[in-house]
Design an enzyme around this catalytic site. Structure first.
Site, short mmCIF file in Angstrom:
data_model
loop_
_atom_site.label_atom_id
_atom_site.label_comp_id
_atom_site.label_asym_id
_atom_site.label_seq_id
_atom_site.Cartn_x
_atom_site.Cartn_y
_atom_site.Cartn_z
N CYS A 294 -4.71 15.47 3.81
CA CYS A 294 -6.10 15.90 3.74
C CYS A 294 -6.28 16.81 2.53
CB CYS A 294 -6.49 16.65 5.01
SG CYS A 294 -6.19 15.75 6.54
N ARG B 21 -7.37 12.26 -1.20
CA ARG B 21 -6.45 12.75 -0.18
C ARG B 21 -6.92 12.42 1.23
NH1 ARG B 21 -2.66 16.27 -1.87
NH2 ARG B 21 -2.42 17.01 0.27
N TRP C 186 -7.89 12.84 6.18
CA TRP C 186 -7.20 11.58 6.45
C TRP C 186 -6.60 11.75 7.83
CZ3 TRP C 186 -1.89 9.93 6.80
CH2 TRP C 186 -1.74 8.55 6.75
N ASN D 265 -4.39 21.17 6.33
CA ASN D 265 -3.74 19.94 5.87
C ASN D 265 -2.30 20.00 6.34
OD1 ASN D 265 -2.76 17.67 4.45
ND2 ASN D 265 -2.26 18.95 2.68
N GLY D 266 -1.88 19.04 7.17
CA GLY D 266 -0.52 19.03 7.69
C GLY D 266 -0.50 18.54 9.13
N GLU E 17 11.24 -7.42 -3.91
CA GLU E 17 10.21 -6.42 -4.17
C GLU E 17 10.25 -5.95 -5.62
OE1 GLU E 17 7.10 -3.65 -3.58
OE2 GLU E 17 7.69 -5.54 -2.64
N LYS F 254 7.08 -6.27 -8.18
CA LYS F 254 6.48 -5.16 -8.90
C LYS F 254 6.37 -5.48 -10.39
CE LYS F 254 5.24 -2.72 -5.78
NZ LYS F 254 4.97 -4.03 -5.21
N GLU G 229 3.65 -8.15 -10.96
CA GLU G 229 2.30 -7.67 -10.63
C GLU G 229 1.67 -6.88 -11.77
OE1 GLU G 229 1.71 -6.69 -5.93
OE2 GLU G 229 3.13 -5.43 -7.01
N HIS H 255 23.28 -22.04 -6.55
CA HIS H 255 22.72 -23.28 -6.03
C HIS H 255 21.43 -23.69 -6.75
CE1 HIS H 255 25.55 -23.56 -2.70
NE2 HIS H 255 25.36 -22.26 -2.49
N LYS I 95 -6.48 -4.18 -3.75
CA LYS I 95 -5.63 -3.36 -2.90
C LYS I 95 -5.50 -3.94 -1.51
CE LYS I 95 -3.01 0.13 -2.14
NZ LYS I 95 -1.68 0.11 -2.76
#
Length: 610
Positions: free
Chosen positions: A2, A27, A74, A98-99, A483, A487, A490, A506, A605
């Site tokens: 947050c 945030r 958040w 925040n936490g 992955e 990246k 992308e 192979h 996104k």
């Protein structure tokens, strides 16, 4: 994650607070609110959704005053709603936070037994009552805050007001960021430096374990445990607003790569107990009773989340002893999945809005499976539709190329594997204690990997001009190779393929020559010897080799053209550390090539269409 702000001085505070919240909206964006000292009382105004709704409320009914605090949320504890929005008030005390307060349930029960009533589902409201209880008992606000914090476990950055002391804001920090902007006869408090820009460039960094009293004339810092005065560290920042939104990083992606150690801690916080050897999820997550009867697990995801699910398959099979099927959600076919009633179907998504993943979850529910969503966005469609949800607590991820969502998904799947193994009697409490102990070392190991950033940028300069690259890995590192290749393609638009190192002979070995580099993931561990053999096959074809190795591995370092280093780590958790150099490598290649790192072409996104 947050964002909080606070202002004290001669000016009308509402516009300053709102400007600060706009700079902190990355945030959190589930709800927001202000508390302003007006006419001898503190008036609280809150709204759900983005800041525009709060601004509309203020336009219709302004708040006037020169002392106030604000928050953009958040959601972690409690759904996004007006009653769960901050600021929270108890008696004469109002605060923003925040936490996460880890022991809030026990504290809430204690406070209720003492006659306190609650109006929200949040952990933060407990803290406001604890402070007010000390104020009612006669403690000055700063001492009341200090005493209250001694009773809580968790993380916090807080800003606190009291009607009884209208000339100050009391703040405190533990494992959540907090800064103070120093002006001329005025002060601004915020979660991050971006909120201070345009106000001042002179900043006090509040250290962990510190608290302070902010007045219009200055700032005094204290040790939160003892209450003794400490020195405040003041710095001058020279950042443009555009840079500061990214916390001083050039791109959001780079910032989010560096946020991963903290994101992993946030994802673990409140869920692991080394003392008891237990994994306990939030109220919306599965209980031990829910997991005890699970005989088979299905994982469904797309893109990066699918790679996390592939790691999860290995973790769940190894630690919980259950058969696991992994489904690419875009290719999911109920006739092939052969779901049975009572099986556990786990959907993995950063946004919780990916259409293919949503559809597979609904199909699974219709087939009688119990559904569990692992996602990052509170109250997303996936979370609302599932029987259970476990949030990753990665925080907002702005860059389209996912980084911290991937690693927090793996951690969540690791926790699920431990909880499932414990519930089914496959793991003992001592087993879980050991695995938790291993997991707690990972943020520090990630920090070590991040310190290779400069060396990895130098590697990127050597490889940025190649048109193709092959990534090879075995076992748990095969999904990491996938992955890493994703990246690179992308964000740099270089053609890259991830492949099982054992399968390279192979087919893909036909591509190998001096113009086709191979990235081989070969840290020391259970797959080391066989991967070294695959590395030699590439070397024999004059292929250029970039190897990821354990720091002290001299043998492989002498056989390859270039190396990336990672510290030695527990084998089951190697993917978390090995991912860091590959993310940094992709980032630096793209940055050097001049592509749009945060918003690569043709990508979004959240994929909410076919």
């Amino acid at each position: 994650m947050c964002g909080i702000v606070g202002y004290i001085g001669p000016r009308e505070c509402s516009p300053l607070l709102m400007d600060g919240l706009r700079r902190l909206e990355y945030r959190g964006y589930d709800s927001s609110g202000l508390a302003v000292l007006q006419g001898g009382d503190i008036v609280v105004r809150r709204a759900t959704g983005k800041l525009g709704r709060l601004q509309a409320s203020l336009d219709a009914n302004p708040l006037h005053g020169t002392l106030g605090i604000g928050h953009t949320r958040w959601a972690t504890h409690g759904r996004p709603s007006e009653e769960n929005a901050h600021p929270h008030r108890a008696g004469d005390v109002v605060l923003v936070h925040n936490g996460i307060i880890e022991n809030y349930l026990a504290l809430r029960a204690e406070l209720r037994a003492a006659g306190r009533t609650f109006s929200s589902e949040t952990d933060t409201e407990v803290l406001s009552h604890l402070v007010d209880r000390e104020v009612v008992a006669g403690a000055p606000l700063a001492e009341a805050v200090r005493k209250a914090l001694l009773k809580v476990r968790g993380s916090w950055a807080i800003a606190v007001l009291s009607v009884r002391e209208p000339d100050r804001i009391v703040i405190a920090r533990n494992q959540s960021p907090l800064v103070v902007g120093v002006g001329e006869g005025e002060m601004l408090v915020a979660s991050d430096i971006p909120a201070l820009l345009g106000f001042t460039q002179d900043v006090v960094i509040v250290e962990d374990g510190q608290m302070g009293v902010v007045t219009a004339g200055g700032y005094q810092a204290f040790d939160a445990a003892s209450g003794t005065r400490v020195d405040a560290r003041r710095i001058h920042v020279d950042l443009t607003p555009a840079m500061a939104e990214k916390g001083g990083f050039k791109h959001f992606m780079l910032k989010e790569i560096h946020e991963q150690p903290r994101a992993l801690i946030d994802t673990m916080r409140g869920r692991v107990s080394v003392e008891s050897g237990e994994i306990v999820f939030d109220a919306e997550g599965p209980t031990a009773g829910d997991l005890a009867s699970v005989e088979r697990v299905h994982l469904a995801a797309c893109g990066t989340s699918h790679h996390a699910a592939l790691v999860g398959r290995h973790l769940l099979s190894t630690l919980a002893g259950v058969p696991v099927e992994v489904h690419l959600a875009s290719e999911y076919d109920p006739a092939v999945a052969l779901l049975r009633p009572g099986e556990l179907f786990v959907s993995v998504s950063q946004s919780g809005e990916t259409l293919d993943t949503l559809r597979t979850q609904r199909d699974a529910h219709a087939a009688g499976a119990r559904t569990l969503a692992i996602c990052n966005v509170v109250a997303s469609s996936l979370a609302r539709d599932a029987d259970h949800v476990v949030y990753t607590h990665a925080g907002p991820e702005i860059s389209v190329a996912s980084t911290k969502a991937f690693t927090t998904q793996i951690v969540t799947l690791y926790l699920l594997a431990l909880a499932l193994g414990r519930a089914r009697g496959v793991l003992s409490a001592a087993d879980v204690q050991k695995h938790i102990g291993d997991l707690l070392t990972v943020p520090g190991l990630m920090e070590e990997a991040l310190r290779e950033n400069v060396e990895i940028r130098m590697l990127a300069k050597r490889y940025m001009h190649f048109a193709h690259m092959l990534y090879l890995g075995r076992g748990l590192l095969h999904p990491v190779a996938l992955e890493g290749a994703l990246k690179l393609k992308e964000i740099s638009y270089i053609h890259a393929e991830g492949y099982s190192a054992g399968e390279m002979k192979h087919g893909p070995i036909a591509l190998i020559d001096e113009t086709f580099p191979t990235v081989v993931l070969v840290p020391q561990g259970p797959w080391y010897a066989r991967t070294v053999s695959n590395l030699e096959e590439v070397r024999a074809r004059n292929g250029r080799l970039l190897a990821m190795i354990t720091t002290n591995d001299v043998d492989v370092a002498e056989r390859v053209d270039d190396i990336m280093r990672i510290p030695a780590c527990p084998p089951l958790l190697t993917p978390l550390v090995a991912t860091i150099p590959l993310q940094l490598f992709a980032y630096h290649v793209a940055d050097l090539k001049g592509t749009d790192v945060d918003q690569p072409r043709n990508l979004a996104k959240s994929v909410t269409v076919e």
